[in-house]
Design a protein around this motif. Sequence first.
Motif, PDB file in Angstrom:
ATOM      1  N   GLN A   1       0.830  -1.203   0.000  1.00  0.00           N
ATOM      2  CA  GLN A   1       0.000   0.000   0.000  1.00  0.00           C
ATOM      3  C   GLN A   1       0.868   1.257   0.000  1.00  0.00           C
ATOM      4  O   GLN A   1       0.632   2.186  -0.770  1.00  0.00           O
ATOM      5  N   LEU A   2       1.902   1.277   0.845  1.00  0.00           N
ATOM      6  CA  LEU A   2       2.787   2.445   0.866  1.00  0.00           C
ATOM      7  C   LEU A   2       3.527   2.575  -0.472  1.00  0.00           C
ATOM      8  O   LEU A   2       3.639   3.669  -1.027  1.00  0.00           O
ATOM      9  N   SER A   3       3.975   1.447  -1.006  1.00  0.00           N
ATOM     10  CA  SER A   3       4.690   1.492  -2.282  1.00  0.00           C
ATOM     11  C   SER A   3       3.787   1.983  -3.404  1.00  0.00           C
ATOM     12  O   SER A   3       4.211   2.757  -4.261  1.00  0.00           O
ATOM     13  N   LEU A   4       2.533   1.538  -3.394  1.00  0.00           N
ATOM     14  CA  LEU A   4       1.600   1.986  -4.435  1.00  0.00           C
ATOM     15  C   LEU A   4       1.360   3.485  -4.320  1.00  0.00           C
ATOM     16  O   LEU A   4       1.276   4.188  -5.323  1.00  0.00           O
ATOM     17  N   THR A   5       1.238   3.975  -3.087  1.00  0.00           N
ATOM     18  CA  THR A   5       1.062   5.413  -2.895  1.00  0.00           C
ATOM     19  C   THR A   5       2.234   6.166  -3.524  1.00  0.00           C
ATOM     20  O   THR A   5       2.053   7.135  -4.257  1.00  0.00           O
ATOM     21  N   ILE A   6       3.441   5.683  -3.252  1.00  0.00           N
ATOM     22  CA  ILE A   6       4.634   6.344  -3.791  1.00  0.00           C
ATOM     23  C   ILE A   6       4.692   6.206  -5.312  1.00  0.00           C
ATOM     24  O   ILE A   6       4.886   7.180  -6.037  1.00  0.00           O
ATOM     25  N   LEU A   7       4.480   4.984  -5.813  1.00  0.00           N
ATOM     26  CA  LEU A   7       4.583   4.745  -7.256  1.00  0.00           C
ATOM     27  C   LEU A   7       3.498   5.494  -8.026  1.00  0.00           C
ATOM     28  O   LEU A   7       3.755   6.068  -9.082  1.00  0.00           O
ATOM     29  N   ASN A   8       2.276   5.485  -7.483  1.00  0.00           N
ATOM     30  CA  ASN A   8       1.191   6.170  -8.188  1.00  0.00           C
ATOM     31  C   ASN A   8       1.400   7.678  -8.203  1.00  0.00           C
ATOM     32  O   ASN A   8       1.035   8.347  -9.162  1.00  0.00           O
ATOM     33  N   ARG A   9       1.978   8.207  -7.136  1.00  0.00           N
ATOM     34  CA  ARG A   9       2.232   9.646  -7.136  1.00  0.00           C
ATOM     35  C   ARG A   9       3.307   9.987  -8.164  1.00  0.00           C
ATOM     36  O   ARG A   9       3.182  10.944  -8.916  1.00  0.00           O
ATOM     37  N   ARG A  10       4.351   9.176  -8.223  1.00  0.00           N
ATOM     38  CA  ARG A  10       5.387   9.412  -9.234  1.00  0.00           C
ATOM     39  C   ARG A  10       4.763   9.434 -10.626  1.00  0.00           C
ATOM     40  O   ARG A  10       5.110  10.245 -11.471  1.00  0.00           O
ATOM     41  N   LYS A  11       3.820   8.512 -10.825  1.00  0.00           N
ATOM     42  CA  LYS A  11       3.178   8.377 -12.127  1.00  0.00           C
ATOM     43  C   LYS A  11       2.301   9.587 -12.446  1.00  0.00           C
ATOM     44  O   LYS A  11       2.402  10.173 -13.521  1.00  0.00           O
ATOM     45  N   SER A  12       1.442   9.969 -11.496  1.00  0.00           N
ATOM     46  CA  SER A  12       0.493  11.042 -11.808  1.00  0.00           C
ATOM     47  C   SER A  12       1.201  12.389 -11.875  1.00  0.00           C
ATOM     48  O   SER A  12       0.775  13.288 -12.595  1.00  0.00           O
ATOM     49  N   ARG A  13       2.320  12.530 -11.143  1.00  0.00           N
ATOM     50  CA  ARG A  13       3.022  13.805 -11.159  1.00  0.00           C
ATOM     51  C   ARG A  13       3.843  14.020 -12.420  1.00  0.00           C
ATOM     52  O   ARG A  13       4.116  15.153 -12.810  1.00  0.00           O
TER      53      ARG A  13
ATOM     54  N   ASP B   1      14.960   0.241  -1.698  1.00  0.00           N
ATOM     55  CA  ASP B   1      14.921  -1.182  -1.344  1.00  0.00           C
ATOM     56  C   ASP B   1      13.476  -1.663  -1.242  1.00  0.00           C
ATOM     57  O   ASP B   1      13.121  -2.735  -1.727  1.00  0.00           O
ATOM     58  N   MET B   2      12.670  -0.852  -0.580  1.00  0.00           N
ATOM     59  CA  MET B   2      11.268  -1.224  -0.426  1.00  0.00           C
ATOM     60  C   MET B   2      10.560  -1.212  -1.778  1.00  0.00           C
ATOM     61  O   MET B   2       9.822  -2.134  -2.124  1.00  0.00           O
ATOM     62  N   ILE B   3      10.809  -0.151  -2.568  1.00  0.00           N
ATOM     63  CA  ILE B   3      10.174  -0.043  -3.884  1.00  0.00           C
ATOM     64  C   ILE B   3      10.585  -1.231  -4.751  1.00  0.00           C
ATOM     65  O   ILE B   3       9.770  -1.804  -5.474  1.00  0.00           O
ATOM     66  N   GLN B   4      11.847  -1.609  -4.633  1.00  0.00           N
ATOM     67  CA  GLN B   4      12.337  -2.705  -5.467  1.00  0.00           C
ATOM     68  C   GLN B   4      11.620  -4.011  -5.124  1.00  0.00           C
ATOM     69  O   GLN B   4      11.167  -4.736  -6.011  1.00  0.00           O
ATOM     70  N   LEU B   5      11.461  -4.298  -3.824  1.00  0.00           N
ATOM     71  CA  LEU B   5      10.748  -5.519  -3.434  1.00  0.00           C
ATOM     72  C   LEU B   5       9.282  -5.433  -3.859  1.00  0.00           C
ATOM     73  O   LEU B   5       8.715  -6.390  -4.394  1.00  0.00           O
ATOM     74  N   SER B   6       8.681  -4.259  -3.669  1.00  0.00           N
ATOM     75  CA  SER B   6       7.275  -4.103  -4.057  1.00  0.00           C
ATOM     76  C   SER B   6       7.094  -4.274  -5.558  1.00  0.00           C
ATOM     77  O   SER B   6       6.124  -4.886  -6.007  1.00  0.00           O
ATOM     78  N   LEU B   7       8.023  -3.726  -6.334  1.00  0.00           N
ATOM     79  CA  LEU B   7       7.920  -3.864  -7.791  1.00  0.00           C
ATOM     80  C   LEU B   7       8.041  -5.324  -8.195  1.00  0.00           C
ATOM     81  O   LEU B   7       7.340  -5.794  -9.091  1.00  0.00           O
ATOM     82  N   THR B   8       8.949  -6.051  -7.540  1.00  0.00           N
ATOM     83  CA  THR B   8       9.088  -7.475  -7.836  1.00  0.00           C
ATOM     84  C   THR B   8       7.753  -8.180  -7.602  1.00  0.00           C
ATOM     85  O   THR B   8       7.285  -8.960  -8.434  1.00  0.00           O
ATOM     86  N   ILE B   9       7.120  -7.869  -6.467  1.00  0.00           N
ATOM     87  CA  ILE B   9       5.841  -8.504  -6.139  1.00  0.00           C
ATOM     88  C   ILE B   9       4.747  -8.060  -7.114  1.00  0.00           C
ATOM     89  O   ILE B   9       4.021  -8.876  -7.675  1.00  0.00           O
ATOM     90  N   LEU B  10       4.653  -6.747  -7.348  1.00  0.00           N
ATOM     91  CA  LEU B  10       3.589  -6.219  -8.209  1.00  0.00           C
ATOM     92  C   LEU B  10       3.755  -6.691  -9.652  1.00  0.00           C
ATOM     93  O   LEU B  10       2.786  -7.050 -10.316  1.00  0.00           O
ATOM     94  N   ASN B  11       5.000  -6.693 -10.139  1.00  0.00           N
ATOM     95  CA  ASN B  11       5.217  -7.115 -11.523  1.00  0.00           C
ATOM     96  C   ASN B  11       4.927  -8.596 -11.705  1.00  0.00           C
ATOM     97  O   ASN B  11       4.457  -9.018 -12.750  1.00  0.00           O
ATOM     98  N   ARG B  12       5.212  -9.390 -10.674  1.00  0.00           N
ATOM     99  CA  ARG B  12       4.910 -10.814 -10.796  1.00  0.00           C
ATOM    100  C   ARG B  12       3.395 -11.020 -10.822  1.00  0.00           C
ATOM    101  O   ARG B  12       2.877 -11.788 -11.609  1.00  0.00           O
ATOM    102  N   ARG B  13       2.686 -10.298  -9.955  1.00  0.00           N
ATOM    103  CA  ARG B  13       1.225 -10.412  -9.971  1.00  0.00           C
ATOM    104  C   ARG B  13       0.693 -10.092 -11.361  1.00  0.00           C
ATOM    105  O   ARG B  13      -0.217 -10.738 -11.865  1.00  0.00           O
TER     106      ARG B  13
END
Lengths: 409, 409
Positions: free
Chosen positions: A256-268, B253-265
């Motif tokens: 959830q925290l990662s999505l918040t960060i990633l989605n903000r990067r995307k929309s910005r 580090d956190m984003i990297q692990l989250s991306l691994t999980i999200l991209n696999r999904r």
Amino acid sequence: MLLPFQNLPGRFEGEEPASVCLKSSGFFFKFLSANETGATGSHQAGFYIHRDAYWLFMPEPGKKGENQYRDVAIHWPEGTVTDSRFRWYGKGTRSEYRLTQGFHFLGEENTGDLLVLARLEESVFQGFLLSREESIESFLQELGLNPSDSGKAYGIQNGEIQLPGLQYSAEDQFESTLQDALREYLEPDAPFPAADRLARLAREQCEIYFRTGSLNLDEKLLRWIDMEYRIFRWLELRKYSHYLSQGFSTMEDMIQLSLTILNRRKSRAGYGLELHLAALFESAGVTFASQARTEGNKKPDFLFPSQDAYSNPDFPASRLTFLGVKTTCKDRWRQILSEADRIPEKHLFTLQQGISSAQLREMAEADVQLVIPRPYHRLFPESFRKQLMSLEGFVDYVRSKDSQEMLFR
Amino acid sequence: MLLPFQNLPGRFEGEEPASVCLKSSGFFFKFLSANETGATGSHQAGFYIHRDAYWLFMPEPGKKGENQYRDVAIHWPEGTVTDSRFRWYGKGTRSEYRLTQGFHFLGEENTGDLLVLARLEESVFQGFLLSREESIESFLQELGLNPSDSGKAYGIQNGEIQLPGLQYSAEDQFESTLQDALREYLEPDAPFPAADRLARLAREQCEIYFRTGSLNLDEKLLRWIDMEYRIFRWLELRKYSHYLSQGFSTMEDMIQLSLTILNRRKSRAGYGLELHLAALFESAGVTFASQARTEGNKKPDFLFPSQDAYSNPDFPASRLTFLGVKTTCKDRWRQILSEADRIPEKHLFTLQQGISSAQLREMAEADVQLVIPRPYHRLFPESFRKQLMSLEGFVDYVRSKDSQEMLFR
């Protein structure tokens, strides 16, 4: 005979480029220019590598008066390996780095593709060649980078992307100015500042560090964008560090925290660009409407001179201007064609560096006029360069219609 | 007059649906059926809500012989609020839950859109209506859910999505069987199992719990998919829990692990479906080629009976069959049209639940024949239902061409 379903071929299940870069010891990305893909006949020369990026390939910078090289192996997602060579040309009047050999699979149609190289170990890289707009934008957004960062090399230290330094050794002042300006947003529960707040701060900082007042519009815009990304990243790090160190009790908390960060990067990413363009037009005294409505509730990024003028059938169509904005521009540019029926010629601003001749021809046939920051013009096929418009040129063009409008009143 | 650029309108900077759901105390999502969007004239009746989902809206289940309701407020991203009503109809022979009132903005064209409701507090929800395929797929993939989960309510406990339980109270056995079957992958440094390994395990588990051997092909496939998602999630949780508790030293580090999980999904979502279809065709004794090559290096998901037959100009085109596969099917279905020139009629399998009449007409005009799991047929506009093919029907169709092929030999 039955095919064994256990082995459906053709599916790449490897890691995505952004993940690989974050795991690497450093990475590099670059839009391929027309020169580099052979559009100008100089195919053999390989890729130009900016001098600041040498460290990713060689332990020491090249010496004046010498030619040097290092062999590097590049692994591609399909399982192939390219034996390439990183070269320093230091003899005579030359002083440049190039990555050569093994790229014969590239053709003119790869102009504008994004080459990504992530260093796995010394002289061994994982390479990606991203052709689709969606892949390119995902890569940049996931890493919080912007197209104008093309050609730079990024170190990964302690798992953190290291941005190449500001000029003028201004790091300390940068830190303290931002601490002051963003104090209220650094509180643990404070929201992230609105996009326009960050964009404005970026312009103010640029004025301090680069005296952007004296730059032309094209250079000014690129500085603003770069600065905004720096501020954005600075703030992200400070806002989230305490969550990271304390860990997460569940996986979905982390996601959830990662999505918040990633989605903000995307929309910005795209929004910041629009805000800066709006500020630029305003500072140039050009009137415009952003996100105005046209036929079928379409929303062009910019209409000149105004929504009222567009909606008024008595206002001459020849004095209207349309500007679409896209951070990258590969396969989705046709979307703008239907966004303003009264304006057959569509202007399109993009940070895309290099576009293939075939696509440029299609765009010309569809009456699309590209507006490209001046420093990027040299990355386009030579025969098309004189048809590109700069931002300065675009503002002059709109101004000339404005003055026609004055006469018309 | 200049527009103030600080207020570019029309930009929603709020959170994405998946983030909001993860922060909520529970959420619900549902593809809107033709009945619910008014395509069949019963518009006033609102949305049918499965009985297992009552708890998201009411503290106690409805009582037989009574009608009950609760007022609920739904906040939409544009800032509007809908005053709606969650109703229990328990009188006479009826026993069902419905969400009614305030949805007059929906029309037949919203058939197949995804409604998402995330509970912010008791009787207060954040709502999203996702129309674009990209938004729907992002939502499902980010949460690791699949289209066949439509209509269920998910609790969030301790930040973790709670899947509704297996039938037959088989949870304990499920846990121990998976511990055995996936032991080697639970080691800290072991890779995630390959997609076909997980898909096969899901089919084996289904045979144990649901005696799928006796089900028809349509029901069997839906069970397999559901089971695979359960196993996938089970494994994800166990593989990553130790990373979470120890925290991260840096954000990337956190984003990297989250991306691994999200991209696999993301990459697994469509691939698992293809693997199960391949297994289904194989078990039915139907010959096929997956990811075969056609004109211009296009790769249809399935060609029947084989790549050789397609490539052989002497093999009659009338005995070839094409099947495209898409987990959802809103705006990108046209991609399949150019994937096999020799086969004018294109079959398309999808888990999409409900498609608008306008799109169904366009698909029919483009000679696309939909293959839809039988249990989903009732979610389509009534006048189109008899044109839908089930998986059983599709397999019979291919078999009949196979037997023609025998005669031809």
